[in-house]
Motif scaffolding. Sequence first.
Motif, PDB file in Angstrom:
ATOM      1  N   PHE A   1      37.835  62.264 -16.005  1.00 12.27           N
ATOM      2  CA  PHE A   1      37.419  62.950 -14.735  1.00 12.27           C
ATOM      3  C   PHE A   1      36.932  64.310 -15.487  1.00 12.27           C
ATOM      4  CE2 PHE A   1      40.785  59.947 -13.758  1.00 12.27           C
ATOM      5  CZ  PHE A   1      40.151  59.299 -12.641  1.00 12.27           C
ATOM      6  N   ALA A   2      36.979  65.569 -14.615  1.00 10.02           N
ATOM      7  CA  ALA A   2      36.874  66.765 -15.238  1.00 10.02           C
ATOM      8  C   ALA A   2      35.465  66.759 -15.890  1.00 10.02           C
ATOM      9  CB  ALA A   2      37.777  67.110 -16.465  1.00 10.02           C
TER      10      ALA A   2
ATOM     11  N   PHE B   1      33.473  68.936 -19.034  1.00  9.62           N
ATOM     12  CA  PHE B   1      33.090  68.317 -20.262  1.00  9.62           C
ATOM     13  C   PHE B   1      31.657  68.917 -20.565  1.00  9.62           C
ATOM     14  CE2 PHE B   1      36.522  64.924 -20.296  1.00  9.62           C
ATOM     15  CZ  PHE B   1      37.298  65.502 -21.141  1.00  9.62           C
ATOM     16  N   PHE B   2      31.006  68.660 -19.278  1.00  9.26           N
ATOM     17  CA  PHE B   2      29.478  68.873 -19.196  1.00  9.26           C
ATOM     18  C   PHE B   2      29.506  70.489 -20.010  1.00  9.26           C
ATOM     19  CE2 PHE B   2      25.791  70.743 -16.837  1.00  9.26           C
ATOM     20  CZ  PHE B   2      25.033  70.273 -17.828  1.00  9.26           C
ATOM     21  N   SER B   3      29.898  71.185 -19.399  1.00 10.51           N
ATOM     22  CA  SER B   3      30.016  72.662 -20.074  1.00 10.51           C
ATOM     23  C   SER B   3      30.367  72.666 -21.447  1.00 10.51           C
ATOM     24  CB  SER B   3      31.195  73.684 -19.138  1.00 10.51           C
ATOM     25  OG  SER B   3      31.033  73.287 -17.918  1.00 10.51           O
ATOM     26  N   TYR B   4      31.352  71.836 -21.773  1.00 14.25           N
ATOM     27  CA  TYR B   4      31.872  72.073 -23.175  1.00 14.25           C
ATOM     28  C   TYR B   4      30.920  71.308 -23.853  1.00 14.25           C
ATOM     29  CZ  TYR B   4      35.124  71.962 -26.962  1.00 14.25           C
ATOM     30  OH  TYR B   4      35.713  72.497 -28.144  1.00 14.25           O
ATOM     31  N   PHE B   5      30.329  70.148 -23.724  1.00 14.70           N
ATOM     32  CA  PHE B   5      29.346  69.401 -24.527  1.00 14.70           C
ATOM     33  C   PHE B   5      28.056  70.217 -24.969  1.00 14.70           C
ATOM     34  CE2 PHE B   5      31.400  64.968 -23.522  1.00 14.70           C
ATOM     35  CZ  PHE B   5      32.519  65.294 -24.344  1.00 14.70           C
TER      36      PHE B   5
ATOM     37  N   ASP C   1      41.380  77.505 -22.451  1.00 15.96           N
ATOM     38  CA  ASP C   1      40.802  78.168 -21.254  1.00 15.96           C
ATOM     39  C   ASP C   1      40.250  77.502 -20.335  1.00 15.96           C
ATOM     40  OD1 ASP C   1      41.867  80.425 -22.541  1.00 15.96           O
ATOM     41  OD2 ASP C   1      39.881  81.298 -23.165  1.00 15.96           O
ATOM     42  N   ALA C   2      39.333  76.398 -20.911  1.00 20.91           N
ATOM     43  CA  ALA C   2      38.646  75.846 -19.890  1.00 20.91           C
ATOM     44  C   ALA C   2      39.760  74.787 -18.883  1.00 20.91           C
ATOM     45  CB  ALA C   2      37.594  74.864 -20.732  1.00 20.91           C
ATOM     46  N   THR C   3      40.763  74.134 -19.549  1.00 18.35           N
ATOM     47  CA  THR C   3      41.626  73.211 -18.927  1.00 18.35           C
ATOM     48  C   THR C   3      42.636  73.948 -17.891  1.00 18.35           C
ATOM     49  OG1 THR C   3      43.091  73.432 -20.643  1.00 18.35           O
ATOM     50  CG2 THR C   3      41.894  71.606 -20.715  1.00 18.35           C
ATOM     51  N   ARG C   4      42.702  75.358 -18.237  1.00 18.96           N
ATOM     52  CA  ARG C   4      43.754  76.344 -17.467  1.00 18.96           C
ATOM     53  C   ARG C   4      42.774  76.596 -16.316  1.00 18.96           C
ATOM     54  NH1 ARG C   4      44.848  79.430 -22.334  1.00 18.96           N
ATOM     55  NH2 ARG C   4      46.653  78.988 -23.184  1.00 18.96           N
ATOM     56  N   ARG C   5      41.479  76.877 -16.351  1.00 13.20           N
ATOM     57  CA  ARG C   5      40.943  77.188 -15.207  1.00 13.20           C
ATOM     58  C   ARG C   5      40.573  75.868 -14.419  1.00 13.20           C
ATOM     59  NH1 ARG C   5      37.375  80.391 -18.661  1.00 13.20           N
ATOM     60  NH2 ARG C   5      36.136  78.383 -18.932  1.00 13.20           N
TER      61      ARG C   5
END
Lengths: 120, 225
Positions: free
Chosen positions: A25-26, A30-34, A111-115
């Motif tokens: 999911f998410a 992942f898009f932002s991260y990749f 940070d991303a997972t917290r957001r």
Amino acid sequence: MDLSVFHRRNKSQVNEKDIIVTSNFATQLFFSYFKELVGKEVTVELKNDLAIRGTLHSVDQYLNIKLENTRVVDQDKYPHMLSVRNCFIRGSVVRYVLLPQDGVDIDILHDATRREARGG
Amino acid sequence: MVLGLYAFADIAADGAPHLNSAAGEELVRVERAAAVALGSRAPEPPGTLFITTRRVIWVSEVEKGKAYAVDFLAVSLHAVSRDPEAYSSPCIYTQIETEDGSDEESDESDSEVNVETELSKVTEMRIIPSDPCQLDGLFEAFSHCAELNPDPNAESDEENGWAHRDEGDEDMTGGSDAECEFSDVNPIGQTDEHDITHAVVELQINDQRFEDAEEAEHETHGNGH
């Protein structure tokens, strides 16, 4: 949230410290991260067990992945894919993306997972 | 959503396929004199390739009425293959997702001729243009159209790949690495459905199960078999 990030262990074919990110999911996260990983070497494992290593050329919002300078990890099993230099992989058939340790910033991921958790 | 390759019959007198314009299907690229090779079979005599916003259609120029189609939803991967050692001619290499053995729509295809079921099992297709210089353009057209066709049910697909057996396998202990990696995520609080601690537990289960799946390649588990 169903973010699955963990260290890969006991696998000879990849660096022990490689990190696996699944695309459950998410997707947006992942898009932002990749996007940050473009130009880095990754290994994409498909749901049919084919694993392709290459330079991440681009990724889109559906997690479709374009690789360059690719090579198949298990060449004995997939000899006909030896020659493929660039490759477009449909996001929905991706099981894992293995990231090199030096391409992973744990702090950014945290940070991303917290957001993501707050936003959810 | 149709998986796999299928026979295509809706061809006009001029040899062009009738597109599903009601569903917004449009022609993106036409490639004449392109051979197609299914699986490990020898290439078919050249035909015309039609790339549309929804699918790839190949129409034979030699054998009237012979045509194949595959939806972009079922094209898992496409790539440019140029190495003569891997394949004799430069080509677009594609992998095609097929229905699993037990699908609920199979009763329809049971009555079809054998060729039809054979087609639906093809997992690889190569498109061999007469002019290798067209490969990059074809690749870009494939990429463009693949992006136009995201999975309609991506989430449920993913769930099938992951989240099932969890409840029954509570005796599994998680990997300590994952726990360590996410220990400072715990205090954040709750999401709508479940709290972060639960998510971390799931994470560990996933981790454990993943390793099982990997090991299953070289050793058979008693569990479930």
